[in-house]
Design a protein around this motif. Structure first.
Motif, PDB file in Angstrom:
ATOM      1  N   ALA A   1       1.230   3.975  -3.094  1.00 41.22           N
ATOM      2  CA  ALA A   1       0.759   5.174  -2.698  1.00 41.22           C
ATOM      3  C   ALA A   1       1.928   6.357  -3.181  1.00 41.22           C
ATOM      4  O   ALA A   1       1.535   7.177  -3.860  1.00 41.22           O
TER       5      ALA A   1
ATOM      6  N   LEU B   1      -3.939   6.853   0.876  1.00 43.44           N
ATOM      7  CA  LEU B   1      -2.657   7.074   1.379  1.00 43.44           C
ATOM      8  C   LEU B   1      -1.783   8.045   0.420  1.00 43.44           C
ATOM      9  O   LEU B   1      -1.409   9.150   0.789  1.00 43.44           O
ATOM     10  N   ALA B   2      -2.105   8.068  -1.013  1.00 47.00           N
ATOM     11  CA  ALA B   2      -1.595   8.754  -1.981  1.00 47.00           C
ATOM     12  C   ALA B   2      -2.138  10.286  -1.681  1.00 47.00           C
ATOM     13  O   ALA B   2      -1.332  11.526  -1.881  1.00 47.00           O
TER      14      ALA B   2
ATOM     15  N   SER C   1       0.957  -1.216   0.032  1.00 47.57           N
ATOM     16  CA  SER C   1      -0.029  -0.159  -0.057  1.00 47.57           C
ATOM     17  C   SER C   1       0.820   1.108   0.031  1.00 47.57           C
ATOM     18  O   SER C   1       0.554   2.327  -0.639  1.00 47.57           O
ATOM     19  N   SER C   2       2.024   1.523   1.045  1.00 46.68           N
ATOM     20  CA  SER C   2       2.869   2.368   0.845  1.00 46.68           C
ATOM     21  C   SER C   2       3.502   2.628  -0.586  1.00 46.68           C
ATOM     22  O   SER C   2       3.568   3.865  -0.965  1.00 46.68           O
TER      23      SER C   2
ATOM     24  N   ALA D   1       3.003   7.272   5.257  1.00 43.94           N
ATOM     25  CA  ALA D   1       2.391   6.233   4.907  1.00 43.94           C
ATOM     26  C   ALA D   1       2.485   4.948   5.519  1.00 43.94           C
ATOM     27  O   ALA D   1       1.504   4.074   5.770  1.00 43.94           O
TER      28      ALA D   1
ATOM     29  N   ALA E   1       1.568   9.322  -5.727  1.00 38.71           N
ATOM     30  CA  ALA E   1       1.758  10.564  -5.266  1.00 38.71           C
ATOM     31  C   ALA E   1       2.747  11.298  -5.839  1.00 38.71           C
ATOM     32  O   ALA E   1       2.936  12.601  -6.012  1.00 38.71           O
TER      33      ALA E   1
ATOM     34  N   SER F   1      -4.388   2.499  -1.006  1.00 33.12           N
ATOM     35  CA  SER F   1      -3.175   3.238  -1.463  1.00 33.12           C
ATOM     36  C   SER F   1      -3.684   4.566  -2.306  1.00 33.12           C
ATOM     37  O   SER F   1      -2.937   5.384  -1.908  1.00 33.12           O
ATOM     38  N   ILE F   2      -4.805   4.775  -2.676  1.00 33.97           N
ATOM     39  CA  ILE F   2      -5.318   6.062  -3.036  1.00 33.97           C
ATOM     40  C   ILE F   2      -5.472   6.929  -2.096  1.00 33.97           C
ATOM     41  O   ILE F   2      -5.120   8.168  -1.922  1.00 33.97           O
TER      42      ILE F   2
END
Length: 307
Positions: free
Chosen positions: A88, A162-163, A84-85, A223, A92, A159-160
Motif C-alpha cells: 500500500a 489501503l493505498a 499489505s501495508s 495501514a 500510495a 493493498s489497493i
C-alpha cells in the motif's frame, strides 16, 4: 508563585496521553500474561491458529487451563499485515507525491484550496465505505481481469484499498510542506537555468524530505491498524502464508476483529488472552516503525545540514 497552579494543570494534561498509553500497554501485558507463558516464542513463528476443542474438558499445561488441541500461531497474520501495508505504501507514496506536487506547482492558487480540500476529505471517509467499494467494484475487476483463480479477494485488493485510504494523508502533509518552501529558493534555481522539474526534484523535495518521511509513517500507522476495510476484501486467509498478490490474507487487526466472537466462546478464556497478545505484537510493530522513522528523519536532517 501565581503560575504554579497553571503549570501543574498543564503538566497534568501533558501527562494524560503517555499515562493512557502506558495503561493500555500494562493492561495488554497483564491480561495476556498466561497466553505469553503458554505460547512462548512459537507464537511468532508458527502458522497455525487453532482454538482447539471448545466442547471437551480443558487440559492443564504449565498450570494453565487451555482447550484441548489449542495452538496459537500468528506468523500468517504478521506477514499479511506487513505485506499489505508495504504494498500500500509503494502504491500510495508516488500517487501522493504526484498529487501534492500538482496541487502546489501546477494548479492556479485560486483553485488550489478547493482541490486540496477534496483530497483531504478522502481521508475522513469511513473505512467501511472503502470496503463496500472494494467489494462492489475492485473485487470483480481483479477477479475478472487479473486473478488466475477468478477470485478478487486477497492481498492485492487489500493493498489497493489501503493505498486509497492513506494517499490523502501523505498528500496533505507533503502539500503543506511544499507550500512553505521559501520563494527565494525556487526563484534562485530558475535564475540559474533550472527547469521546473529540476526545481521540484532537486530544490524543493530535498527540503521537505523529513516531512515526507513523517507523512509516510503516519500513513503506515493507519495501514497497519486498519480493520474493517481489510476484513471485507482480504479473503480471510487462515493458516496459509500468501504466495502471490492474489492469495487470501488476514492482517493482525482484521483477524482480531473477525475472531473475537469465536474466541469468547472459549470457557478457559485463553483464546481472548491470545488475541490480547496479538494486539501487543501489533503495538510493538507500530512502535518499531515509528522508531525507525525517527532515525530516518534524523539522518535526513544531518545530510541536509552537511550539504
Amino acid at each position: 508563585m501565581k503560575l504554579r497552579p497553571f503549570r501543574l494543570a498543564v503538566l497534568s494534561l501533558s501527562l494524560l496521553i503517555p499515562a493512557a498509553l502506558c495503561a493500555v500497554v500494562l493492561f495488554l501485558v497483564l491480561y495476556s500474561g498466561q497466553a505469553i507463558i503458554f505460547n512462548g516464542l512459537h507464537f511468532l513463528t508458527q502458522t497455525t491458529w487453532n482454538l482447539g476443542d471448545l466442547y471437551d474438558n480443558p487440559v492443564v499445561v504449565d498450570g494453565i487451563q487451555v482447550p484441548s488441541g489449542a495452538n496459537y500461531g500468528i506468523l500468517v497474520f504478521i506477514v499479511g499485515t506487513l505485506a499489505s501495508s508495504g504494498i500500500a505504501i509503494l502504491i500510495a507514496a508516488p500517487l501522493a507525491m504526484g498529487a501534492a506536487i500538482f496541487l502546489a506547482e501546477i494548479i492556479p492558487p485560486r483553485i488550489r484550496p478547493v482541490l486540496s480540500m477534496l483530497v483531504e476529505l478522502i481521508a475522513v471517509v469511513p473505512s467501511v465505505v472503502f470496503g463496500l467499494w472494494g467489494i462492489a467494484v475492485l473485487i470483480p475487476l481483479i477477479g475478472h481481469y487479473l486473478s488466475p483463480n477468478g477470485s478478487g479477494y486477497g492481498l492485492l485488493a487489500a493493498s489497493i484499498v489501503l493505498a486509497l485510504m492513506i494517499t490523502p494523508i501523505i498528500a496533505a502533509t507533503l502539500l503543506d510542506a511544499l507550500l512553505q518552501v521559501p520563494k527565494e529558493n525556487r526563484e534562485s534555481a530558475f535564475a540559474l537555468g533550472a527547469t521546473h522539474f529540476e526545481v521540484v526534484s532537486k530544490v524543493m523535495m530535498p527540503m521537505v524530505r523529513t516531512t515526507l518521511i513523517g507523512g509516510i509513517v503516519l500513513a503506515l500507522g493507519r495501514a497497519l491498524g486498519e480493520t474493517m476495510a481489510v476484513l471485507m476484501v482480504s479473503g480471510g486467509g487462515l493458516n496459509i502464508l500468501p504466495t502471490s498478490l492474489f492469495s487470501p490474507i488476514s492482517t493482525i487487526a482484521s483477524f482480531v476483529a473477525g475472531q473475537l466472537d469465536s474466541a469468547e466462546t472459549d470457557p478457559t478464556n485463553m483464546s481472548v488472552r491470545a488475541l490480547a497478545e496479538i494486539a501487543l505484537v501489533l503495538f510493538t510493530i507500530t512502535l518499531a516503525v515509528n522508531a525507525c522513522a525517527k532515525l530516518l528523519s534524523s539522518g535526513a536532517l544531518r545530510v541536509r545540514k552537511r550539504a
